[in-house]
Design an enzyme around this catalytic site. Structure first.
Site, PDB file in Angstrom:
ATOM      1  N   GLU A  77       7.751   4.211   3.370  1.00  0.00           N
ATOM      2  CA  GLU A  77       8.127   5.179   3.885  1.00  0.00           C
ATOM      3  C   GLU A  77       9.297   5.718   3.504  1.00  0.00           C
ATOM      4  OE1 GLU A  77       9.406   1.721   6.538  1.00  0.00           O
ATOM      5  OE2 GLU A  77       7.527   2.506   5.403  1.00  0.00           O
ATOM      6  N   TYR A 121       2.592  -5.026  13.723  1.00  0.00           N
ATOM      7  CA  TYR A 121       1.928  -3.624  14.032  1.00  0.00           C
ATOM      8  C   TYR A 121       1.207  -3.590  14.994  1.00  0.00           C
ATOM      9  CZ  TYR A 121       3.179  -2.968   8.991  1.00  0.00           C
ATOM     10  OH  TYR A 121       3.865  -2.980   7.803  1.00  0.00           O
ATOM     11  N   GLU A 181       7.457  -0.723  13.169  1.00  0.00           N
ATOM     12  CA  GLU A 181       6.002  -0.638  12.919  1.00  0.00           C
ATOM     13  C   GLU A 181       5.291  -0.506  14.191  1.00  0.00           C
ATOM     14  OE1 GLU A 181       5.088  -0.083  10.186  1.00  0.00           O
ATOM     15  OE2 GLU A 181       6.857  -1.013   8.924  1.00  0.00           O
ATOM     16  N   HIS A 229       6.800   7.163  10.596  1.00  0.00           N
ATOM     17  CA  HIS A 229       7.923   6.680  10.241  1.00  0.00           C
ATOM     18  C   HIS A 229       9.274   7.522   9.922  1.00  0.00           C
ATOM     19  CE1 HIS A 229       7.360   2.238   9.996  1.00  0.00           C
ATOM     20  NE2 HIS A 229       6.461   2.381   8.966  1.00  0.00           N
ATOM     21  N   HIS A 272       0.854   7.097   8.770  1.00  0.00           N
ATOM     22  CA  HIS A 272       1.645   5.987   9.215  1.00  0.00           C
ATOM     23  C   HIS A 272       2.968   6.423   8.585  1.00  0.00           C
ATOM     24  CE1 HIS A 272       2.635   1.987  10.823  1.00  0.00           C
ATOM     25  NE2 HIS A 272       3.271   1.919   9.553  1.00  0.00           N
ATOM     26  N   GLU A 273       3.050   6.787   7.437  1.00  0.00           N
ATOM     27  CA  GLU A 273       4.299   6.854   6.720  1.00  0.00           C
ATOM     28  C   GLU A 273       4.802   7.981   7.291  1.00  0.00           C
ATOM     29  OE1 GLU A 273       5.083   4.285   5.250  1.00  0.00           O
ATOM     30  OE2 GLU A 273       3.277   3.414   5.397  1.00  0.00           O
ATOM     31  N   VAL A 298       0.988  -1.312  -0.150  1.00  0.00           N
ATOM     32  CA  VAL A 298      -0.044   0.097   0.048  1.00  0.00           C
ATOM     33  C   VAL A 298       0.685   1.347  -0.152  1.00  0.00           C
ATOM     34  CG1 VAL A 298      -1.981   1.423   1.314  1.00  0.00           C
ATOM     35  CG2 VAL A 298      -1.836  -1.102   1.003  1.00  0.00           C
ATOM     36  N   ALA A 299       2.049   1.301   0.773  1.00  0.00           N
ATOM     37  CA  ALA A 299       2.645   2.447   0.882  1.00  0.00           C
ATOM     38  C   ALA A 299       4.227   2.018   1.499  1.00  0.00           C
ATOM     39  CB  ALA A 299       2.025   3.461   2.027  1.00  0.00           C
TER      40      ALA A 299
END
Length: 541
Positions: free
Chosen positions: A153, A266, A200, A181, A177-178, A150-151
């Site tokens: 960082e 996570y 995480e 990070h 969330h990124e 999905v993504a």
């Protein structure tokens, strides 16, 4: 390194390439010490054809147009997996004083409308909690649906899959969330892949502190309830004694560390960090500790003991109380025990949003069914995305449902859900598949014809191949395979071949898209009787 023909991009105009280094893939990109324990600065020179924009996860860049040469420099030490490159038909727009968004021309207006002004708000909130943002710029590039996660960082340049743009709440959570990070994972990194929770779990905690500051506690608790619900679902599938549920996972030789990433990394990691914050009494005291932790260890790699020793030294009164040895909640047990988290957060502040979900689920699953009462009890069009997916996940867990229930559910919600985002639609379509509800099967076909991303295709193909619909899955796959990235195509072929008798029935690599669908169905029907349930063999979230 992922090379894409123009047909695999949204614009269908120019070729595209991107790299994905996490966790040990960049050794195929450049010679490196491919371990998070080693950090260094880097520079790169990249030559590209005219009309191709090149970006890297670097703090500085220049472009010599007459030579078609880009030069990049990352001035801060980073682990090898955070070196990233993307090149293609990309244009940009500024969305804040230190942020811009990059995307294919046809996607840029949507990206701007979703994120303009938002990233600076999230960065400012994060800085108020954890100290200055040290990477200079925070840019975002939206990648074609072939992007395998999905993504990611990557410092200065977060990579995000374009498919998430239509799901506002998921987009918000994923970007925040990124952002988190930038402090936890990028500035301070886990020294070994056996302790990925250090990045995480802390990033998830920080993400939720940021969302609490910007969107309130109720929204944060709703998102947390949704994720913890998924954690317990994975726990049931894996079993409580499964070693991958430990925070400190043993990495055997030859195992790709990415295979160890799961919801425990996570969410169990988050629960441990949340527990530490509760020991402090006030989360703001814990924020102060995390600021000091970042300042002490930034640009280095750490192990769990570094975090825990720093925590106890920062709070000497807790050290005197021997909180690390509290019966049943020992730090060592948190790290090395299998099973669910030893303690979970109090989510009562989200009850205004989570409370409507359970009664609606019970109305639909209590016999005898009162469909009129169930249909009138809630208007899903007014719910948040996380409320709706929490409800649909409960129905998924309860599938297969009685025939009358699935029929009434379709009558009540199917047309409403058609206009909602992909995160909601895929869950409804999984319910359709797991209940063999043929009247809505055409919607599954339509969805798969228009989706090219792993996160929206794999779950449906797994469910289709678990039950009686494998021939339908094969037919759709052979009609759509040319629009899928070869890596995704191979994964789906593996799913389709599960349970087939020794392969002569269908060689997925040899069948072309013009193979008659009826012939495929005839061949498969002979082989599916011995199929293994994919939910028995593939339990990754």
């Amino acid at each position: 390194i992922w090379w894409l023909d123009p047909e695999l991009t949204y614009g269908n105009a120019k070729p595209f390439v991107f790299t994905q280094g996490h966790s040990v893939c960049n050794r195929s990109f450049f010679p490196c010490f491919d371990t998070p324990a080693v950090k260094c600065t880097y520079s790169a020179t990249v030559k590209a054809p005219a009309g191709i924009q090149v970006l890297m996860s670097a703090t500085q860049s220049t472009y010599l147009e007459e030579e078609g040469v880009y030069q990049f420099y990352m001035e801060y030490p980073v682990p090898a997996y955070l070196v990233a490159l993307v090149a293609g038909d990309l244009i940009h727009a500024d969305i804040g004083p230190r942020s811009r968004v990059w995307a294919e021309p046809c996607l840029l207006p949507t990206a701007i409308s979703k994120l303009s002004g938002m990233v600076e708000r999230w960065l400012t909130a994060a800085e108020s909690l954890y100290g200055p943002y040290i990477w200079g710029r925070y840019d975002i590039v939206f990648l074609p649906p072939s992007f395998p996660i999905v993504a990611m960082e990557n410092p200065c340049l977060t990579f995000i899959i374009s498919s998430i743009l239509e799901s506002d709440e998921f987009l918000i959570i994923d970007v925040i969330h990124e952002v988190a990070h930038s402090w936890f994972g990028n500035a301070v990194t886990n020294a070994t892949w056996e302790e990925m929770w250090l990045s995480e779990g802390l990033a998830t905690y920080a993400q939720r502190r940021i969302t609490t500051e910007t969107y309130g506690a109720a929204f944060t608790c709703l998102e947390t309830a949704f994720r913890l619900d998924a954690l317990h679902r994975q726990m049931k599938l894996l079993g409580e004694d499964n070693p991958v549920s430990k925070l400190q996972v043993k990495l055997e030789p030859g195992v790709n560390p990415s295979n160890l990433m799961n919801l425990f990394t996570y969410e169990k990691g988050y629960c441990f960090v949340y527990y530490l914050s509760q020991l402090c009494g006030d989360p703001r005291h814990f924020d102060s500790f995390l600021r000091a932790y970042i300042e002490k260890y930034k640009f280095t790699s750490v192990v769990a003991q570094d975090l825990l020793d720093s925590f106890l030294n920062f709070f000497p009164e807790l050290k005197e109380q021997c909180v690390e040895s509290k019966a049943g909640l020992e730090f060592e047990r948190w790290l090395n025990a299998t099973g669910p988290p030893l303690a979970e957060p109090d989510l009562s502040q989200g009850s205004s949003l989570t409370r409507p979900v359970e009664p609606l689920f019970k109305l639909w699953t209590t016999e005898p069914l009162d469909s009129a009462a169930a249909a009138s009890s809630a208007d899903l069009t007014k719910w948040r995305t996380f409320q709706t997916v929490l409800f649909l996940d409960r129905l998924l867990d309860g599938s297969p449902l009685p025939r009358e229930v699935i029929k009434k559910l379709s009558e009540c919600y199917s047309s409403q859900l058609d206009s909602m985002n992909a995160e909601i639609r895929i869950r409804w379509l999984q319910i359709v598949v797991r209940n063999d509800y043929y009247p809505d099967l055409y919607k599954v076909r339509r969805f798969l014809e228009n989706q090219m991303s792993r996160m929206y295709t794999i779950p449906l193909y797994e469910d289709l191949c678990t039950g009686t619909l494998k021939s339908f899955a094969l037919e759709v796959f052979y009609q759509t395979q040319n629009q899928l990235h070869p890596n995704l195509r191979k994964t789906i072929q593996q799913i389709l071949s599960q349970g087939l008798n020794p392969l002569p029935a269908i060689d997925a690599t040899a069948v072309t898209t013009d193979t008659p669908a009826m012939v495929l169905e005839d061949k498969v029907s002979e082989a599916t009787n011995g199929a293994i349930s994919l939910r028995d063999v593939n339990v990754s979230a």
